[in-house]
Design an enzyme around this catalytic site. Sequence first.
Site, PDB file in Angstrom:
ATOM      1  CG  PHE A  37     -23.769 -20.892 -57.915  1.00 23.96           C
ATOM      2  CD1 PHE A  37     -23.131 -20.958 -59.095  1.00 23.96           C
ATOM      3  CD2 PHE A  37     -22.801 -21.282 -57.048  1.00 23.96           C
ATOM      4  CE1 PHE A  37     -21.946 -20.900 -59.275  1.00 23.96           C
ATOM      5  CE2 PHE A  37     -21.258 -21.473 -57.095  1.00 23.96           C
ATOM      6  CZ  PHE A  37     -20.977 -21.177 -58.263  1.00 23.96           C
ATOM      7  CG  ASP A 123     -25.498 -26.575 -52.038  1.00 25.97           C
ATOM      8  OD1 ASP A 123     -24.580 -26.300 -51.050  1.00 25.97           O
ATOM      9  OD2 ASP A 123     -25.243 -26.553 -53.198  1.00 25.97           O
ATOM     10  CE  LYS A 152     -18.684 -21.367 -51.030  1.00 25.06           C
ATOM     11  NZ  LYS A 152     -17.504 -21.345 -51.944  1.00 25.06           N
TER      12      LYS A 152
END
Length: 305
Positions: A37, A123, A152
């Site tokens: 994802f 990532d 984030k």
Amino acid sequence: MLRRPPRSTLMRSSAASDVYKRQGINAEYGLFATENFHGRTLCAVSASTDPDCRTHFGPFVPNIDVVPYNDVSVLDAALSDKNVAAFIIEPIQGEAGVVLPSDGYLQAVRDACTRHNVLMVADEIQTGLGRTGYMRATEHENVRADVVLLGKALSGGLYPVSAVLADRCVMDVITPGTHGSTFGGSVLASRVALAALKALETDDMLANSVARGKQLRAGLRTLPSDVVREVRGRGLMNAIVIESNGDNGAASALCLHFAEHGLLAKPTHGDRIRFTPPLVISEQQVDECLARIARSVDDFRASRK
């Protein structure tokens, strides 16, 4: 047989193919792991093997292939293709349900990428900046990726900001006019990010992530096995896998019981629930969470009878 999504162009923002073009190498393809994802942009969903990310989306861009996560032999064979510019990987797969690779996998990925002259792109948007007890989750195996993606926690959850880290040989191919965004380079975002990074260090959040994560997993492992069949995680990135008995809505149903007891958690893939509390959570607060989880599990068991 592994289903491969249609090939799609490697993310130009990573500049991977341009790095190789400067060396006279025609590398145009990006390689990803299954169950990944990386977001919801068209290129990211083109790399996905999750039907929820692909159904009703498209057309997909070309030049992307996928290999099984946590399988070094298949990866090594795929990297032998001279057209592969980069392997993009989550050190721990978050949306898949906090899936940890086998010990040594990330180092083997690093070695394979080096051997085949392919960029390793980590990532770390979900895993980075203390979430797993390290500034970068790849540090668990002392691995250094060629490119690191952060977001984030980079602002402590206060402000939208992300970053790409890489050596000069990669970054210098991004020339003026080839990459940009409306709010890129925001002074406010940069100040917020610097403050968040400082807080990670001064408030000793990495050590707290390790300690509270161990506490949380130990408590989760005491839950009845007819409901919780697996507990996994690192630092404060954790998940449980529940006995769904074929019910794809089981995880969501248990999360509703959590909500009734004042605790919010994220279900995924029908039988998995993620727990990613704030890095500042205290020992007492973890105990309180575990008590609420236990009461919720009791309610869930009663509703199944």
